[in-house]
Design a protein around this motif. Sequence first.
Motif, short mmCIF file in Angstrom:
data_model
loop_
_atom_site.label_atom_id
_atom_site.label_comp_id
_atom_site.label_asym_id
_atom_site.label_seq_id
_atom_site.Cartn_x
_atom_site.Cartn_y
_atom_site.Cartn_z
N UNK A 13 0.83 -1.21 0.00
CA UNK A 13 0.00 0.00 0.00
C UNK A 13 0.87 1.26 0.00
N UNK A 14 1.91 1.27 0.82
CA UNK A 14 2.81 2.43 0.87
C UNK A 14 3.50 2.64 -0.48
N UNK A 15 3.99 1.54 -1.07
CA UNK A 15 4.65 1.63 -2.38
C UNK A 15 3.66 2.10 -3.44
N UNK A 16 2.44 1.58 -3.39
CA UNK A 16 1.44 1.97 -4.38
C UNK A 16 1.15 3.47 -4.31
N UNK A 17 1.04 4.00 -3.08
CA UNK A 17 0.79 5.43 -2.92
C UNK A 17 1.96 6.26 -3.47
N UNK A 30 6.71 -5.03 -4.94
CA UNK A 30 6.68 -4.95 -6.40
C UNK A 30 5.25 -4.89 -6.93
N UNK A 31 4.36 -5.69 -6.33
CA UNK A 31 2.96 -5.66 -6.74
C UNK A 31 2.34 -4.30 -6.44
N UNK A 32 2.72 -3.71 -5.31
CA UNK A 32 2.23 -2.37 -5.00
C UNK A 32 2.63 -1.37 -6.06
N UNK A 33 3.83 -1.54 -6.61
CA UNK A 33 4.34 -0.61 -7.62
C UNK A 33 3.58 -0.71 -8.94
N UNK A 34 3.03 -1.88 -9.25
CA UNK A 34 2.41 -2.09 -10.56
C UNK A 34 0.89 -2.18 -10.52
N UNK A 56 7.96 9.66 -1.75
CA UNK A 56 8.15 8.98 -0.47
C UNK A 56 6.85 8.96 0.31
N UNK A 57 6.56 7.80 0.90
CA UNK A 57 5.37 7.64 1.75
C UNK A 57 5.80 6.98 3.05
N UNK A 58 5.32 7.50 4.17
CA UNK A 58 5.63 6.93 5.49
C UNK A 58 4.33 6.55 6.18
N UNK A 59 4.29 5.31 6.66
CA UNK A 59 3.17 4.80 7.45
C UNK A 59 3.67 4.49 8.84
N UNK A 101 2.30 3.41 13.07
CA UNK A 101 1.35 3.09 14.13
C UNK A 101 0.24 2.14 13.70
N UNK A 102 -0.41 2.41 12.57
CA UNK A 102 -1.46 1.54 12.04
C UNK A 102 -1.19 1.31 10.57
N UNK A 103 -1.74 0.20 10.04
CA UNK A 103 -1.33 -0.29 8.73
C UNK A 103 -1.68 0.65 7.57
N UNK A 104 -2.68 1.50 7.73
CA UNK A 104 -3.03 2.44 6.66
C UNK A 104 -2.87 3.89 7.10
N UNK A 105 -2.17 4.10 8.21
CA UNK A 105 -2.02 5.45 8.76
C UNK A 105 -0.84 6.17 8.10
N UNK A 106 -1.09 6.79 6.98
CA UNK A 106 -0.05 7.54 6.26
C UNK A 106 0.19 8.87 6.97
N UNK A 107 1.43 9.10 7.39
CA UNK A 107 1.76 10.34 8.09
C UNK A 107 2.55 11.31 7.22
N UNK A 108 3.10 10.80 6.12
CA UNK A 108 3.89 11.69 5.25
C UNK A 108 3.80 11.22 3.80
N UNK A 109 3.51 12.15 2.91
CA UNK A 109 3.60 11.92 1.47
C UNK A 109 4.44 13.07 0.90
N UNK A 110 5.46 12.71 0.14
CA UNK A 110 6.42 13.71 -0.34
C UNK A 110 6.77 13.39 -1.79
N UNK A 111 6.84 14.42 -2.63
CA UNK A 111 7.23 14.24 -4.03
C UNK A 111 8.30 15.26 -4.39
#
Length: 447
Positions: A29-33, A75-79, A135-138, A140-150
């Motif tokens: 999920x993090x890679x996909x984001x 890898x699956x997240x990436x594609x 870059x994506x950072x998760x 505390x919880x499995x879907x808790x995204x705290x940072x998205x950076x491009x």
Amino acid sequence: MDKACKYMELLKKEVVPALGCTEPIAVAYAVAKAADLLDKIPEVIELNLSVNVIKNALGVGIPGTGMTGVNIAAALGAVCNNSKEGLQLLVNITEDQLNLAKKIVDEGKIKLKVSESDEKLYIEALCREGKNQSRVVIKEEHTNIVLIEHNGVKILDNCAKGDTIPENKIEGELLNPIKDIKEAVHNINTSKDKMFSIEEIYDFAVNVDFEDIKFLLEGAEMNKKVSDEGLNQPYGLEVGNKINKSSQFNVLGNSLVNKIVAATAAASDARMSGCKLPIMTTAGSGNQGITCTIPSVILAEETGKSPEELARALAISSLVTIYIKSYMGRLSPICGAGIAASTGASAAMTYLLGGTVKNIKCAVKNMLADVSGMICDGAKATCALKIATAVNAAIQCAILAMSNIEPCSKDGIINDDVEKTIENIGSLVSKGFDNTDKAILEIMLNK
């Protein structure tokens, strides 16, 4: 908000579906984001993961791939181009996408580092394509995204005050992981506000409007399908399948105990080996979801309980699991399914057997006196063995609880007060098992 509303909110937040083991799927999920921001398949994927995430991702099957581990998940997240589906993002992976993901793995495009963060659940995914990176950072919880950076620009920054995630660079190695972050404060800090108590959980479960908790039956049905799959197909170690057929050895026979244990273990067999069916998770874990639902489902079926009685039992089981996990941590050196969820299952089965809140307190204390030393050495096929052991204990502890049998303050980590006993599990994790995760991962990586 009153406590009944909080309990309802917790159930809806913590009882959610996922496809595959939640740790590698959260990495995907993090890679996909991150890949979404590049709008291209990344040339390099760099992962910076906490010890607990790596431990739980190394040996588990990834649905629909016939493969295990974090690399194929990333890898699956990436594609997959499917991040909007959250923890079910791999639900419709095509053969072409799978082949492309395998190529990414084979070409060594995935780089893995162990985070030095104190967070138990920390996932950092850095995707590079040419001079662009995201870059994506998760945490505390499995879907808790705290940072998205491009390209160095923060698109989302939900970091708590005092949390420091250092700036990254376009070139060079992945950043030095964050340090000195204290254990995450989870949804409910029970040591401070005492939101939970066994008595209040019981009162909520028996008095809440049936329609409000009816959705728990959908999760139970989802998990029962995975259990049936595990009973009928040769997944993993086939723990549930073989226990179910043990009557040929004239040892366990076809008893109800045997049926409950087999059905629960079979669901874990299937899930840990890449079964394509989704699981209803509890407190961030599919195995916890399995363990705190299937025993009540089978017991209710076999004893003729109504859907309403089952739903109330599932509310007890889920909330007791969430309660204990709030002390253990989202990821832990001790087994969440084998300790927290099996204790929830024992409490729920005690209710279905006609037990009062007093009996349920006995069941909780019996379980924590029994199974609290079970380690978590990652997500893999042998989780079904731990679950079979814990569910058998859950049944025995419920039976003892119905006769008001319980340990007392003279007995090890148990306290006369059930709430203090649960708090002691938190102390056991934070003080007694401080270096266990690192020792387990070192063993796993040196094999």
